[in-house]
Enzyme design. Structure first.
Site, PDB file in Angstrom:
ATOM      1  NE  ARG A 173      -2.406  -1.498   3.395  1.00 42.73           N
ATOM      2  CZ  ARG A 173      -2.203  -2.760   3.744  1.00 42.73           C
ATOM      3  NH1 ARG A 173      -2.605  -3.733   2.952  1.00 42.73           N
ATOM      4  NH2 ARG A 173      -1.606  -3.057   4.883  1.00 42.73           N
ATOM      5  CD  GLU A 210       0.783 -10.181  17.762  1.00 47.47           C
ATOM      6  OE1 GLU A 210       0.289  -9.655  16.752  1.00 47.47           O
ATOM      7  OE2 GLU A 210       0.126 -10.468  18.785  1.00 47.47           O
TER       8      GLU A 210
HETATM    9  P1  AMP Z   1       4.567  -2.015  11.425  1.00 45.58           P
HETATM   10  O1  AMP Z   1       5.815  -2.611  10.854  1.00 45.58           O
HETATM   11  O2  AMP Z   1       4.067  -2.755  12.619  1.00 45.58           O
HETATM   12  O3  AMP Z   1       4.701  -0.536  11.678  1.00 45.58           O
HETATM   13  O4  AMP Z   1       3.427  -2.225  10.355  1.00 45.58           O
HETATM   14  C1  AMP Z   1       3.348  -1.365   9.284  1.00 45.58           C
HETATM   15  C2  AMP Z   1       2.942  -2.063   8.022  1.00 45.58           C
HETATM   16  O5  AMP Z   1       1.879  -2.986   8.230  1.00 45.58           O
HETATM   17  C3  AMP Z   1       2.449  -1.047   7.019  1.00 45.58           C
HETATM   18  O6  AMP Z   1       3.040  -1.352   5.776  1.00 45.58           O
HETATM   19  C4  AMP Z   1       0.957  -1.188   7.029  1.00 45.58           C
HETATM   20  O7  AMP Z   1       0.471  -1.210   5.701  1.00 45.58           O
HETATM   21  C5  AMP Z   1       0.663  -2.492   7.713  1.00 45.58           C
HETATM   22  N1  AMP Z   1      -0.252  -2.372   8.857  1.00 45.58           N
HETATM   23  C6  AMP Z   1       0.048  -2.621  10.150  1.00 45.58           C
HETATM   24  N2  AMP Z   1      -1.020  -2.482  10.935  1.00 45.58           N
HETATM   25  C7  AMP Z   1      -2.037  -2.108  10.125  1.00 45.58           C
HETATM   26  C8  AMP Z   1      -3.430  -1.783  10.332  1.00 45.58           C
HETATM   27  N3  AMP Z   1      -3.984  -1.839  11.548  1.00 45.58           N
HETATM   28  N4  AMP Z   1      -4.152  -1.432   9.266  1.00 45.58           N
HETATM   29  C9  AMP Z   1      -3.611  -1.383   8.040  1.00 45.58           C
HETATM   30  N5  AMP Z   1      -2.320  -1.676   7.772  1.00 45.58           N
HETATM   31  C10 AMP Z   1      -1.545  -2.040   8.804  1.00 45.58           C
END
Ligand code: AMP
Length: 178
Positions: A60, A97
């Site tokens: 995205r 996770e």
């Molecule tokens: P993180 O590495 O945990 O910061 O996760 C970020 C990535 O996961 C991004 O590329 C987001 O597109 C996706 N992502 C994580 N949590 C969500 C959420 N609640 N809704 C949509 N996309 C998420």
């Protein structure tokens, strides 16, 4: 378009892809020409000066990074899940996770000394952006900014990225608590 109207174009999907996660669905925003344009314009305004390359995170992140790159007159560089690029690549694994994820970028994708902007849709724990930032630095890029559409504040990704020396995250819609 007001920030509230833009925020209303992001749909909360409870318990997706698994129980307890509120997924931020950006498809209504993308489907709105005014909303999509407003999001890209807001990112352009948040960008630091003289960006040479905009890195988008699969998948995205691509949707925002590519038009932002065009509006800034910068190149677009994809960071993808391991195995998708033709190579040679450099890779970075990080903990999820459950299990791990590996991101990759073409080894010649970042020009040494280039001023690089990272763009993604959602900042959650910050692991994805931290891995991408590492890849940019490994290839000699100068990471000058990070922009996301929205931030899940309770996951403290901003603090995590700060602890890794990543430039302060600029967020179009401001922190959300869900
Ligand atoms: P993180 O590495 O945990 O910061 O996760 C970020 C990535 O996961 C991004 O590329 C987001 O597109 C996706 N992502 C994580 N949590 C969500 C959420 N609640 N809704 C949509 N996309 C998420």
């Amino acid at each position: 378009m007001t920030a509230q109207r833009l925020a209303d174009l992001v749909r909360d999907v409870p318990d997706f892809p698994k129980p307890g996660i509120v997924f931020k669905d950006i498809t209504p925003l993308l489907a709105s020409p005014a909303g999509f344009a407003a999001a890209v314009e807001a990112m352009r305004r948040l960008a630091p000066p003289e960006v040479d390359q905009v890195v988008g995170l699969e998948a995205r992140g691509f949707l925002f990074a590519a038009p932002v790159a065009l509006t800034l007159g910068a190149g677009f560089v994809p960071v993808r899940k391991h195995g998708k690029l033709t190579g040679p690549t450099v890779q970075r694994s990080y903990a999820l996770e459950y299990g791990t994820e590996t991101l990759a970028v073409h080894a010649d994708g970042i020009r040494p000394g280039a001023r690089v902007l990272l763009v993604d849709d959602v900042l959650a724990t910050g692991g994805t952006l931290a891995a991408a930032a590492h890849l940019v630095s490994q290839l000699g890029g100068d990471l000058v900014g990070v922009i996301v559409l929205l931030e899940l504040a309770q996951l403290k990704g901003r603090e995590f990225l700060r602890s890794r020396g990543v430039p302060e995250v600029n967020c179009v819609l401001g922190p959300r608590d869900t």
